[in-house]
Scaffold this motif. Structure first.
Motif, PDB file in Angstrom:
ATOM      1  N   MET A  31       3.542  -6.507  -2.737  1.00 36.75           N
ATOM      2  CA  MET A  31       4.071  -7.452  -1.752  1.00 36.75           C
ATOM      3  C   MET A  31       3.779  -8.877  -2.224  1.00 36.75           C
ATOM      4  N   LYS A  33       5.538 -11.455  -0.817  1.00 38.06           N
ATOM      5  CA  LYS A  33       6.100 -12.333   0.213  1.00 38.06           C
ATOM      6  C   LYS A  33       5.137 -13.480   0.528  1.00 38.06           C
ATOM      7  N   TYR A  37       1.226 -14.099  -0.692  1.00 33.71           N
ATOM      8  CA  TYR A  37       0.147 -14.236   0.292  1.00 33.71           C
ATOM      9  C   TYR A  37      -0.621 -15.546   0.054  1.00 33.71           C
ATOM     10  N   LEU A  76      13.016  -7.487   1.896  1.00 35.28           N
ATOM     11  CA  LEU A  76      12.579  -6.807   3.127  1.00 35.28           C
ATOM     12  C   LEU A  76      13.432  -7.122   4.347  1.00 35.28           C
ATOM     13  N   MET A 152      12.133   4.202   3.998  1.00 37.99           N
ATOM     14  CA  MET A 152      10.801   3.648   4.267  1.00 37.99           C
ATOM     15  C   MET A 152      10.534   3.519   5.765  1.00 37.99           C
ATOM     16  N   HIS A 154       7.135   1.648   8.460  1.00 37.43           N
ATOM     17  CA  HIS A 154       5.945   0.777   8.431  1.00 37.43           C
ATOM     18  C   HIS A 154       5.010   1.155   9.578  1.00 37.43           C
ATOM     19  N   ASN A 187       1.063   0.856   3.507  1.00 33.13           N
ATOM     20  CA  ASN A 187       0.593  -0.510   3.240  1.00 33.13           C
ATOM     21  C   ASN A 187      -0.860  -0.396   2.750  1.00 33.13           C
ATOM     22  N   SER A 188      -1.562  -1.510   2.615  1.00 34.98           N
ATOM     23  CA  SER A 188      -2.933  -1.458   2.085  1.00 34.98           C
ATOM     24  C   SER A 188      -3.842  -0.561   2.917  1.00 34.98           C
ATOM     25  N   ARG A 203       3.196   0.339  -0.842  1.00 29.80           N
ATOM     26  CA  ARG A 203       3.527  -1.076  -0.654  1.00 29.80           C
ATOM     27  C   ARG A 203       2.275  -1.891  -0.346  1.00 29.80           C
ATOM     28  N   PRO A 204       1.380  -2.050  -1.318  1.00 30.41           N
ATOM     29  CA  PRO A 204       0.163  -2.804  -1.051  1.00 30.41           C
ATOM     30  C   PRO A 204       0.442  -4.298  -0.963  1.00 30.41           C
ATOM     31  N   ILE A 206      -2.279  -7.081   1.043  1.00 34.48           N
ATOM     32  CA  ILE A 206      -3.554  -7.811   1.116  1.00 34.48           C
ATOM     33  C   ILE A 206      -4.599  -7.302   0.112  1.00 34.48           C
ATOM     34  N   TYR A 333      -5.281 -12.537   6.168  1.00 35.16           N
ATOM     35  CA  TYR A 333      -3.875 -12.812   5.838  1.00 35.16           C
ATOM     36  C   TYR A 333      -3.489 -14.240   6.230  1.00 35.16           C
TER      37      TYR A 333
END
Ligand SMILES: *Cc1c(COP(=O)(O)O)cnc(C)c1O
Length: 349
Positions: A31, A33, A37, A76, A152, A154, A187-188, A203-204, A206, A333
């Motif tokens: 990620m 985005k 980060y 995304l 996918m 989330h 995710n993470s 989809r890691p 952070i 974040y």
């Protein structure tokens, strides 16, 4: 003399290798985005080069990323018009489809396009409903220009281990995708706590930057960003004297005070509480008084320091960003993505 963020290349490489160890076999969609980060695209090459795919939230980010790499990019937000579809295809993006209105745009494509269908399995933010998903599949399959590259979803509560939503969403996802080859959910937080969610693409976000999604530091991960700022003034304060705006902090004994050149105008959180640690010459010293736009005050009675010495605000093994986040009622974040353009960035090995 101003605030600096240094971005550790070896920490990025290390954290990416932790992801790969934990999810052996799954492809890694890193990620990127929000300007990676908050770490800046220019300083994250180990991630760009070491990932199978890179994800950004919108077209402008995709454009900036495409200027520096040929890797596959996942968009995304998806596209909202034919013009955006054209642009996304020109940028060679894989396009997320999360809303029924986007299916029509995609189905009218004149060029071949790879999409990721996003299902809402319970978060109720972005994602096709179960029915929309089932209905759109045959439509898309009939279109030779559209390739469904992945399905996918989330998690809403992956950072709360054992939360009933996690199992519910996972079961929901599995039921809907039994016949699907390429799936992505983790995710993470899921990578770190629910191995069974890795599927084909993880989809890691952070954790790549060395912070824990659980907001309690994880020593497996190495902090990537070190935020520091110089001491601009040192003085002694007598018992009974106050510090800063509102005179909210009053010394109960004589102390040595350092004024450090960083404030909320740089992205240090204004809500950081008294006592939030600041690392000065290897010693954790407490923040005192209100954070102002350009300055913070720190009680350095327990260490020796001189004007020009650097204070570390976060990003050392001794002072992780999660600690500052916890002291400011926020999450890592927000702190990492919130630095202003007054902070200068450098890359360190
Ligand atoms: C940001 C994002 C992630 C990564 O989340 P982290 O908690 O940072 O690991 C994964 N998937 C989607 C869809 C995202 O938007």
């Amino acid at each position: 003399m101003r605030a600096k963020a240094s971005i550790s290349q070896s920490a990025l490489t290390h954290n990416l290798s932790v992801v790969k160890q934990l999810t052996s076999g799954a492809k890694v969609v890193s990620m990127i985005k929000a300007n990676a980060y908050g770490h800046h695209l220019d300083y994250i090459h180990p991630l760009i080069d070491g990932s199978d795919m890179l994800a950004v939230s919108e077209l402008l980010e995709a454009e900036k990323l495409r200027a520096i790499t040929k890797r596959p990019i996942l968009l995304l937000s998806g596209v909202y018009s034919e013009a955006e579809l054209q642009q996304a295809i020109e940028l060679n993006c894989h396009i997320v489809v999360h809303h029924a209105s986007q299916i029509t745009i995609i189905n009218n494509t004149h060029k071949s396009v790879s999409i990721w269908l996003k299902i809402d399995t319970g978060m109720h933010r972005l994602g096709l409903s179960t029915n929309e998903y089932k209905e759109c599949l045959p439509l898309l399959k009939d279109n030779p220009l559209v390739k469904v590259a992945c399905v996918m979803s989330h998690f809403a509560c992956a950072d709360e281990i054992g939360h009933p939503m996690n199992k519910a969403q996972l079961n929901n996802f599995k039921e809907l995708t039994t016949k699907t080859n390429n799936r992505s959910m983790a995710n993470s937080a899921a990578i770190l706590s629910q191995a069974e969610t890795a599927f084909d693409f993880v989809r890691p976000g952070i954790m790549l930057y060395g912070a824990s999604p659980f907001n309690t530091p994880n020593n497996q991960l190495k902090p990537v960003m070190t935020l520091s700022a110089p001491i601009l003034s040192i003085k002694t304060l007598q018992a009974g004297e106050s510090v800063g705006y509102g005179a909210t902090w009053i010394a109960d004994k004589d102390i040595t005070l350092a004024v450090v050149g960083i404030g909320y105008g740089d992205g240090y959180p204004r809500h950081a509480k008294n006592g939030t640690p600041v690392l000065i010459n290897g010693i954790l010293c407490p923040l005192i008084g209100r954070v102002s736009m350009d300055l913070i005050c720190v009680d350095i009675s327990s260490t020796k320091a001189s004007i020009g010495d650097n204070a570390v605000l976060w990003g050392d093994e001794q002072l992780r960003v999660e600690v500052v986040a916890n002291n400011s009622d926020t999450i890592s974040y927000e702190l990492l993505t919130g630095l202003s353009n007054r902070v200068s960035f450098t890359s360190v090995p």
